[in-house]
Design a protein around this motif. Structure first.
Motif, PDB file in Angstrom:
ATOM      1  N   PHE A  11      -0.115  -0.495  -1.193  1.00 44.34           N
ATOM      2  CA  PHE A  11      -1.443  -1.050  -0.923  1.00 44.34           C
ATOM      3  C   PHE A  11      -1.932  -0.581   0.444  1.00 44.34           C
ATOM      4  O   PHE A  11      -1.174  -0.474   1.400  1.00 44.34           O
ATOM      5  N   ARG A  12      -3.219  -0.278   0.527  1.00 43.21           N
ATOM      6  CA  ARG A  12      -3.878   0.150   1.760  1.00 43.21           C
ATOM      7  C   ARG A  12      -3.247   1.398   2.375  1.00 43.21           C
ATOM      8  O   ARG A  12      -2.955   1.460   3.571  1.00 43.21           O
ATOM      9  N   VAL A  13      -3.033   2.385   1.523  1.00 39.86           N
ATOM     10  CA  VAL A  13      -2.647   3.726   1.951  1.00 39.86           C
ATOM     11  C   VAL A  13      -3.652   4.694   1.342  1.00 39.86           C
ATOM     12  O   VAL A  13      -3.932   4.637   0.137  1.00 39.86           O
ATOM     13  N   LEU A  14      -4.230   5.577   2.152  1.00 40.20           N
ATOM     14  CA  LEU A  14      -5.197   6.549   1.669  1.00 40.20           C
ATOM     15  C   LEU A  14      -4.505   7.673   0.911  1.00 40.20           C
ATOM     16  O   LEU A  14      -3.412   8.101   1.289  1.00 40.20           O
ATOM     17  N   THR A  15      -5.158   8.191  -0.124  1.00 43.07           N
ATOM     18  CA  THR A  15      -4.588   9.314  -0.883  1.00 43.07           C
ATOM     19  C   THR A  15      -5.012  10.634  -0.242  1.00 43.07           C
ATOM     20  O   THR A  15      -5.581  11.518  -0.891  1.00 43.07           O
ATOM     21  N   GLN A  16      -4.739  10.764   1.036  1.00 42.77           N
ATOM     22  CA  GLN A  16      -4.974  11.985   1.813  1.00 42.77           C
ATOM     23  C   GLN A  16      -3.980  11.983   2.970  1.00 42.77           C
ATOM     24  O   GLN A  16      -3.294  10.985   3.198  1.00 42.77           O
ATOM     25  N   PHE A  17      -3.914  13.093   3.692  1.00 44.92           N
ATOM     26  CA  PHE A  17      -2.880  13.228   4.719  1.00 44.92           C
ATOM     27  C   PHE A  17      -3.389  13.014   6.138  1.00 44.92           C
ATOM     28  O   PHE A  17      -2.594  12.981   7.078  1.00 44.92           O
ATOM     29  N   THR A  18      -4.685  12.872   6.323  1.00 48.80           N
ATOM     30  CA  THR A  18      -5.233  12.609   7.652  1.00 48.80           C
ATOM     31  C   THR A  18      -6.325  11.558   7.551  1.00 48.80           C
ATOM     32  O   THR A  18      -6.950  11.388   6.485  1.00 48.80           O
ATOM     33  N   ASP A  19      -6.566  10.869   8.671  1.00 49.54           N
ATOM     34  CA  ASP A  19      -7.639   9.882   8.703  1.00 49.54           C
ATOM     35  C   ASP A  19      -8.063   9.651  10.146  1.00 49.54           C
ATOM     36  O   ASP A  19      -7.225   9.333  11.002  1.00 49.54           O
ATOM     37  N   GLN A  20      -9.338   9.809  10.445  1.00 49.69           N
ATOM     38  CA  GLN A  20      -9.839   9.643  11.801  1.00 49.69           C
ATOM     39  C   GLN A  20      -9.783   8.195  12.268  1.00 49.69           C
ATOM     40  O   GLN A  20      -9.793   7.931  13.467  1.00 49.69           O
ATOM     41  N   GLU A  21      -9.697   7.255  11.324  1.00 53.30           N
ATOM     42  CA  GLU A  21      -9.649   5.843  11.677  1.00 53.30           C
ATOM     43  C   GLU A  21      -8.215   5.331  11.852  1.00 53.30           C
ATOM     44  O   GLU A  21      -7.999   4.135  12.022  1.00 53.30           O
ATOM     45  N   GLN A  22      -7.260   6.248  11.782  1.00 49.78           N
ATOM     46  CA  GLN A  22      -5.851   5.904  11.999  1.00 49.78           C
ATOM     47  C   GLN A  22      -5.297   4.919  10.962  1.00 49.78           C
ATOM     48  O   GLN A  22      -4.380   4.155  11.253  1.00 49.78           O
ATOM     49  N   ARG A  23      -5.845   4.951   9.751  1.00 52.87           N
ATOM     50  CA  ARG A  23      -5.273   4.142   8.681  1.00 52.87           C
ATOM     51  C   ARG A  23      -4.047   4.859   8.096  1.00 52.87           C
ATOM     52  O   ARG A  23      -3.849   6.048   8.316  1.00 52.87           O
ATOM     53  N   ALA A  24      -3.230   4.124   7.374  1.00 53.69           N
ATOM     54  CA  ALA A  24      -2.043   4.714   6.756  1.00 53.69           C
ATOM     55  C   ALA A  24      -2.459   5.765   5.733  1.00 53.69           C
ATOM     56  O   ALA A  24      -3.417   5.573   4.973  1.00 53.69           O
ATOM     57  N   THR A  25      -1.731   6.891   5.712  1.00 53.74           N
ATOM     58  CA  THR A  25      -2.015   7.983   4.787  1.00 53.74           C
ATOM     59  C   THR A  25      -0.721   8.447   4.121  1.00 53.74           C
ATOM     60  O   THR A  25       0.377   7.962   4.437  1.00 53.74           O
ATOM     61  N   LEU A  26      -0.833   9.424   3.247  1.00 52.63           N
ATOM     62  CA  LEU A  26       0.340   9.994   2.590  1.00 52.63           C
ATOM     63  C   LEU A  26       1.301  10.615   3.600  1.00 52.63           C
ATOM     64  O   LEU A  26       2.513  10.667   3.356  1.00 52.63           O
ATOM     65  N   ALA A  27       0.784  11.073   4.736  1.00 55.22           N
ATOM     66  CA  ALA A  27       1.629  11.697   5.754  1.00 55.22           C
ATOM     67  C   ALA A  27       2.659  10.735   6.322  1.00 55.22           C
ATOM     68  O   ALA A  27       3.683  11.165   6.865  1.00 55.22           O
ATOM     69  N   ASP A  28       2.427   9.442   6.198  1.00 56.28           N
ATOM     70  CA  ASP A  28       3.387   8.456   6.683  1.00 56.28           C
ATOM     71  C   ASP A  28       4.600   8.337   5.760  1.00 56.28           C
ATOM     72  O   ASP A  28       5.611   7.742   6.136  1.00 56.28           O
ATOM     73  N   TYR A  29       4.501   8.905   4.553  1.00 56.31           N
ATOM     74  CA  TYR A  29       5.564   8.745   3.562  1.00 56.31           C
ATOM     75  C   TYR A  29       6.120  10.076   3.060  1.00 56.31           C
ATOM     76  O   TYR A  29       7.277  10.150   2.656  1.00 56.31           O
ATOM     77  N   LEU A  41      -6.254   7.572  -6.008  1.00 58.82           N
ATOM     78  CA  LEU A  41      -5.951   6.171  -6.252  1.00 58.82           C
ATOM     79  C   LEU A  41      -6.540   5.408  -5.075  1.00 58.82           C
ATOM     80  O   LEU A  41      -6.271   5.740  -3.920  1.00 58.82           O
ATOM     81  N   ASP A  42      -7.358   4.413  -5.357  1.00 58.42           N
ATOM     82  CA  ASP A  42      -8.108   3.739  -4.310  1.00 58.42           C
ATOM     83  C   ASP A  42      -7.208   3.165  -3.217  1.00 58.42           C
ATOM     84  O   ASP A  42      -6.055   2.795  -3.462  1.00 58.42           O
ATOM     85  N   TYR A  43      -7.768   3.076  -2.036  1.00 60.14           N
ATOM     86  CA  TYR A  43      -7.091   2.519  -0.858  1.00 60.14           C
ATOM     87  C   TYR A  43      -6.493   1.147  -1.139  1.00 60.14           C
ATOM     88  O   TYR A  43      -5.373   0.835  -0.710  1.00 60.14           O
ATOM     89  N   ASP A  44      -7.227   0.320  -1.894  1.00 61.58           N
ATOM     90  CA  ASP A  44      -6.768  -1.042  -2.160  1.00 61.58           C
ATOM     91  C   ASP A  44      -6.049  -1.182  -3.502  1.00 61.58           C
ATOM     92  O   ASP A  44      -5.824  -2.300  -3.981  1.00 61.58           O
ATOM     93  N   SER A  45      -5.680  -0.059  -4.115  1.00 58.83           N
ATOM     94  CA  SER A  45      -4.883  -0.076  -5.340  1.00 58.83           C
ATOM     95  C   SER A  45      -3.485   0.456  -5.038  1.00 58.83           C
ATOM     96  O   SER A  45      -3.264   1.126  -4.033  1.00 58.83           O
ATOM     97  N   GLU A  46      -2.550   0.171  -5.925  1.00 59.80           N
ATOM     98  CA  GLU A  46      -1.153   0.568  -5.748  1.00 59.80           C
ATOM     99  C   GLU A  46      -0.701   1.395  -6.943  1.00 59.80           C
ATOM    100  O   GLU A  46      -1.345   1.404  -7.979  1.00 59.80           O
ATOM    101  N   GLY A  47       0.443   2.065  -6.787  1.00 66.45           N
ATOM    102  CA  GLY A  47       1.070   2.657  -7.946  1.00 66.45           C
ATOM    103  C   GLY A  47       1.150   4.165  -7.957  1.00 66.45           C
ATOM    104  O   GLY A  47       1.107   4.831  -6.924  1.00 66.45           O
TER     105      GLY A  47
END
Length: 209
Positions: A11-29, A41-47
């Motif tokens: 939940f609340r991870v962007l489906t991209q590798f960078t974000d200017q707002e410093q939100r969690a992205t795929l690069a964290d995983y 897959l939406d930011y507020d969806s999981e799976g």
């Protein structure tokens, strides 16, 4: 033959590798260079999210022309009615047009479900229920819009499977490798999965030959 990664997006991870707002992205995983999400897959969806470094394969997996079935589990506000289920099965009309008929059924809360952080906010006076829904389209926030259209807003949404791949034995924040052969004329892929999950900081495993 191409390699793909199957990732259980939290939940609340962007489906991209960078974000200017410093939100969690795929690069964290995922620390493997040169791979990109096939679809979103939406930011507020999981799976389940599929990633690949093969551009043509990425396009094929994401293309609506392949009508690849995607199965979701949705926790909705209220006790979903038989009438609402029937409407989802026949297709509902959204602002961007009618949806294709869906496979829809009321289900118990999944026994594989993990806790969400933060948890879903409930209204004490309003019960919730679970819905299993399979669609063959990929419109923006489609499942949420479909359940809202029949009177049952989605509170939590988890994509369980895409085509023949699923989240089975794949905890949130982890990924595993798969090998796929997808001829241009074949809309349904055949896959051979490496069932060992990798933690977010894990490295690519070596497949036994």
């Amino acid at each position: 033959m191409s390699n793909i990664l199957l990732f259980n997006k939290p939940f609340r991870v962007l489906t991209q590798f960078t974000d200017q707002e410093q939100r969690a992205t795929l690069a964290d995983y995922i620390k493997i260079p040169g791979v990109y999400a096939a679809g979103r897959l939406d930011y507020d969806s999981e799976g389940l999210l599929i990633l690949t470094g093969d551009g043509q394969l990425q396009h094929q997996l994401a293309s609506p022309a392949f009508k690849m079935p995607k199965t979701y589990y949705a926790q909705v506000e209220g006790l979903i009615s038989d009438e609402a289920i029937s409407r989802l099965q026949k297709g509902v009309t959204l602002k961007d047009g009618p949806t294709r008929p869906a496979q829809a059924q009321r289900v118990d809360e999944p026994d594989w479900l993990w806790p969400r952080t933060p948890p879903v906010r409930y209204r004490k006076e309003q019960p919730t229920s679970w819905l299993k829904l399979t669609i063959t389209e990929g419109r923006n926030r489609q499942v949420r819009r479909m359940t809202a259209a029949v009177g049952f807003p989605t509170l939590r949404l988890i994509r369980w499977s895409i085509g023949t791949w699923s989240l089975e034995q794949l905890p949130p924040g982890q990924w595993r490798e798969d090998t796929i052969h997808l001829p241009a004329s074949t809309p349904r892929p055949r896959s051979r999965s490496d069932r060992r999950p990798h933690a977010g900081q894990g490295q690519r495993s070596r497949r036994q030959r």
